[in-house]
Motif scaffolding. Structure first.
Motif, PDB file in Angstrom:
ATOM      1  N   SER A  72       0.802  -1.225   0.000  1.00  0.00           N
ATOM      2  CA  SER A  72       0.000   0.000   0.000  1.00  0.00           C
ATOM      3  C   SER A  72       0.836   1.276   0.000  1.00  0.00           C
ATOM      4  N   GLU A  73       2.036   1.232   0.573  1.00  0.00           N
ATOM      5  CA  GLU A  73       2.868   2.433   0.664  1.00  0.00           C
ATOM      6  C   GLU A  73       4.072   2.396  -0.282  1.00  0.00           C
ATOM      7  N   LEU A  74       4.640   1.217  -0.449  1.00  0.00           N
ATOM      8  CA  LEU A  74       5.798   1.031  -1.323  1.00  0.00           C
ATOM      9  C   LEU A  74       5.600  -0.235  -2.150  1.00  0.00           C
ATOM     10  N   PRO A  75       6.165  -0.284  -3.337  1.00  0.00           N
ATOM     11  CA  PRO A  75       6.000  -1.477  -4.169  1.00  0.00           C
ATOM     12  C   PRO A  75       6.730  -2.689  -3.604  1.00  0.00           C
ATOM     13  N   ALA A  76       6.308  -3.872  -4.031  1.00  0.00           N
ATOM     14  CA  ALA A  76       6.969  -5.110  -3.625  1.00  0.00           C
ATOM     15  C   ALA A  76       8.322  -5.229  -4.317  1.00  0.00           C
ATOM     16  N   PRO A  77       9.362  -5.717  -3.633  1.00  0.00           N
ATOM     17  CA  PRO A  77      10.664  -5.907  -4.283  1.00  0.00           C
ATOM     18  C   PRO A  77      10.576  -6.725  -5.567  1.00  0.00           C
ATOM     19  N   ARG A 117      -4.965   4.022  -4.602  1.00  0.00           N
ATOM     20  CA  ARG A 117      -3.795   3.171  -4.430  1.00  0.00           C
ATOM     21  C   ARG A 117      -2.483   3.955  -4.496  1.00  0.00           C
ATOM     22  N   CYS A 118      -2.493   5.137  -5.071  1.00  0.00           N
ATOM     23  CA  CYS A 118      -1.259   5.901  -5.240  1.00  0.00           C
ATOM     24  C   CYS A 118      -0.807   6.484  -3.899  1.00  0.00           C
ATOM     25  N   PRO A 119       0.397   6.171  -3.439  1.00  0.00           N
ATOM     26  CA  PRO A 119       0.853   6.632  -2.124  1.00  0.00           C
ATOM     27  C   PRO A 119       1.214   8.115  -2.074  1.00  0.00           C
ATOM     28  N   VAL A 120       1.334   8.762  -3.227  1.00  0.00           N
ATOM     29  CA  VAL A 120       1.719  10.177  -3.224  1.00  0.00           C
ATOM     30  C   VAL A 120       0.665  11.062  -3.897  1.00  0.00           C
ATOM     31  N   GLU A 121      -0.540  10.515  -4.077  1.00  0.00           N
ATOM     32  CA  GLU A 121      -1.665  11.256  -4.643  1.00  0.00           C
ATOM     33  C   GLU A 121      -1.309  11.880  -5.992  1.00  0.00           C
ATOM     34  N   ALA A 122      -0.623  11.076  -6.818  1.00  0.00           N
ATOM     35  CA  ALA A 122      -0.259  11.547  -8.158  1.00  0.00           C
ATOM     36  C   ALA A 122      -1.377  11.312  -9.169  1.00  0.00           C
ATOM     37  N   ILE A 123      -2.461  10.670  -8.726  1.00  0.00           N
ATOM     38  CA  ILE A 123      -3.605  10.405  -9.601  1.00  0.00           C
ATOM     39  C   ILE A 123      -4.836  11.032  -8.963  1.00  0.00           C
ATOM     40  N   SER A 124      -5.563  11.780  -9.761  1.00  0.00           N
ATOM     41  CA  SER A 124      -6.775  12.432  -9.278  1.00  0.00           C
ATOM     42  C   SER A 124      -7.763  12.509 -10.423  1.00  0.00           C
ATOM     43  N   GLU A 125      -8.887  13.156 -10.188  1.00  0.00           N
ATOM     44  CA  GLU A 125      -9.868  13.311 -11.264  1.00  0.00           C
ATOM     45  C   GLU A 125      -9.304  14.146 -12.408  1.00  0.00           C
ATOM     46  N   SER A 126      -8.209  14.842 -12.167  1.00  0.00           N
ATOM     47  CA  SER A 126      -7.549  15.614 -13.237  1.00  0.00           C
ATOM     48  C   SER A 126      -6.621  14.741 -14.070  1.00  0.00           C
ATOM     49  N   GLY A 127      -6.398  13.503 -13.612  1.00  0.00           N
ATOM     50  CA  GLY A 127      -5.530  12.598 -14.361  1.00  0.00           C
ATOM     51  C   GLY A 127      -4.267  12.246 -13.599  1.00  0.00           C
ATOM     52  N   HIS A 128      -3.196  12.037 -14.343  1.00  0.00           N
ATOM     53  CA  HIS A 128      -1.916  11.541 -13.813  1.00  0.00           C
ATOM     54  C   HIS A 128      -0.904  12.674 -13.739  1.00  0.00           C
ATOM     55  N   ASN A 129      -0.447  12.982 -12.539  1.00  0.00           N
ATOM     56  CA  ASN A 129       0.588  13.991 -12.350  1.00  0.00           C
ATOM     57  C   ASN A 129       1.946  13.303 -12.492  1.00  0.00           C
ATOM     58  N   PHE A 180       8.504  10.182  -6.835  1.00  0.00           N
ATOM     59  CA  PHE A 180       8.363   8.998  -5.976  1.00  0.00           C
ATOM     60  C   PHE A 180       9.150   7.806  -6.545  1.00  0.00           C
ATOM     61  N   LEU A 181       9.040   7.597  -7.853  1.00  0.00           N
ATOM     62  CA  LEU A 181       9.738   6.475  -8.493  1.00  0.00           C
ATOM     63  C   LEU A 181      11.240   6.546  -8.266  1.00  0.00           C
ATOM     64  N   HIS A 182      11.790   7.743  -8.412  1.00  0.00           N
ATOM     65  CA  HIS A 182      13.237   7.908  -8.311  1.00  0.00           C
ATOM     66  C   HIS A 182      13.694   8.258  -6.892  1.00  0.00           C
ATOM     67  N   GLY A 183      12.742   8.354  -5.987  1.00  0.00           N
ATOM     68  CA  GLY A 183      13.076   8.637  -4.591  1.00  0.00           C
ATOM     69  C   GLY A 183      12.844   7.440  -3.691  1.00  0.00           C
ATOM     70  N   GLU A 184      11.702   7.409  -3.009  1.00  0.00           N
ATOM     71  CA  GLU A 184      11.415   6.350  -2.041  1.00  0.00           C
ATOM     72  C   GLU A 184      11.400   4.953  -2.663  1.00  0.00           C
ATOM     73  N   ALA A 185      10.784   4.826  -3.846  1.00  0.00           N
ATOM     74  CA  ALA A 185      10.711   3.510  -4.472  1.00  0.00           C
ATOM     75  C   ALA A 185      12.097   3.019  -4.881  1.00  0.00           C
TER      76      ALA A 185
END
Length: 295
Positions: free
Chosen positions: A104-109, A231-243, A250-255
């Protein structure tokens, strides 16, 4: 080479690669990354490819199949109607999806490892298919195997873009429509790696069973979903689409830090592709019954 023969070459070659040791999570882990493939085709003269260069689509620098093919093979004369775009979808294995679905917070290895190994496999497969077709007298160009030609660039509106969108090519080839998170929803779901190759041959186009860009996404049809946004842990998806900027950070940081701690380096997430109604099917439909063939 006839249409059915080209289809057979592509199908048999990709299936052979899927059954090879290259399609595994590691030298000691022989679990397949991908177990299935869906194939489709579009005409190089399909007007959709012109529309993808609109400002509200992929941007003005996005190429048509003809423009890209001429860049790659300037000595090979052709017209748009002489070209076909053959596309594929490689769904993630059930186990990889299951492990990522539980997060839920980070992807599976395992999801990150599948991305890392899967990308290497995908490039080898595409380049080998390109070589196989060229050696058989079918001029072919695998866009993602040539980053010197198919460049990525920054875009004020799109954040990151490219001269060629494989998801849009697959949309043109009848393989699926887009969801709220920008992922392509296919008969095998949204958790996949898609690809394409441009050939100088007339391959019968795959019928599109949809009209709009978002026909398979319940959020766009009746506002009944939006699970990918939750499902997005950083709220990058909304009714406006994909930020894309939030997602990229997030991909290049925590993940990326998570995967580095597990001994490999890759940027991946996939939380919006798993644990959603479109994970492995078109929402409301049955699990994909098409196995390793053109749809």
């Amino acid at each position: 080479m006839k249409d059915k023969d080209i289809r057979a070459v592509v199908k048999n070659y990709i299936c052979g690669m899927l059954d090879s040791p290259l399609n595994s999570l590691g030298e000691k882990n022989h679990t397949p990354i991908y177990e299935n493939v869906l194939l489709g085709a579009a005409s190089g003269a399909d007007s959709l490819f012109e529309s993808f260069s609109a400002p509200d689509a992929c941007g003005a620098q996005h190429c048509t199949p003809l423009a890209l093919f001429r860049r790659a093979m300037p000595k090979t004369s052709c017209r748009a109607q002489d070209l076909s775009v053959i596309c594929w979808v490689l769904p993630q294995s059930a186990e990889t999806r299951r492990e990522n679905r539980a997060q839920s917070e980070l992807p599976a290895p395992r999801w990150g490892l599948a991305k890392l190994r899967g990308e290497k496999f995908y490039i080898k497969m595409g380049r080998a298919l390109e070589q196989r077709l060229n050696s058989g007298g079918i001029p072919a160009f695998f866009p993602m195997g040539h980053p010197e030609i198919v460049k990525r660039f920054s875009d004020d509106r799109l954040f990151l873009s490219s001269f060629w969108s494989e998801r849009h090519a697959c949309f043109a080839a009848g393989l699926g429509t887009f969801g709220l998170c920008d992922g392509l929803i296919t008969p095998a779901g949204k958790a996949h790696r898609c690809g394409s190759i441009i050939v100088k041959a007339r391959v019968t186009p795959t019928p599109r069973t949809y009209l709009g860009l978002h026909d398979y996404c319940p959020y766009f049809t009746n506002k009944s979903c939006g699970t990918c946004a939750k499902r997005c842990p950083v709220e990058a998806i909304s009714e406006s689409g994909h930020n894309k900027e939030k997602c990229h950070t997030f991909l290049h940081g925590e993940a990326a830090a998570l995967f580095h701690a597990n001994g490999f380096d890759v940027s991946a997430c996939g939380l919006c592709q798993t644990g959603v109604p479109c994970e492995d099917r078109i929402p409301g439909g049955a699990f994909c019954s098409v196995v390793r063939d053109f749809i």
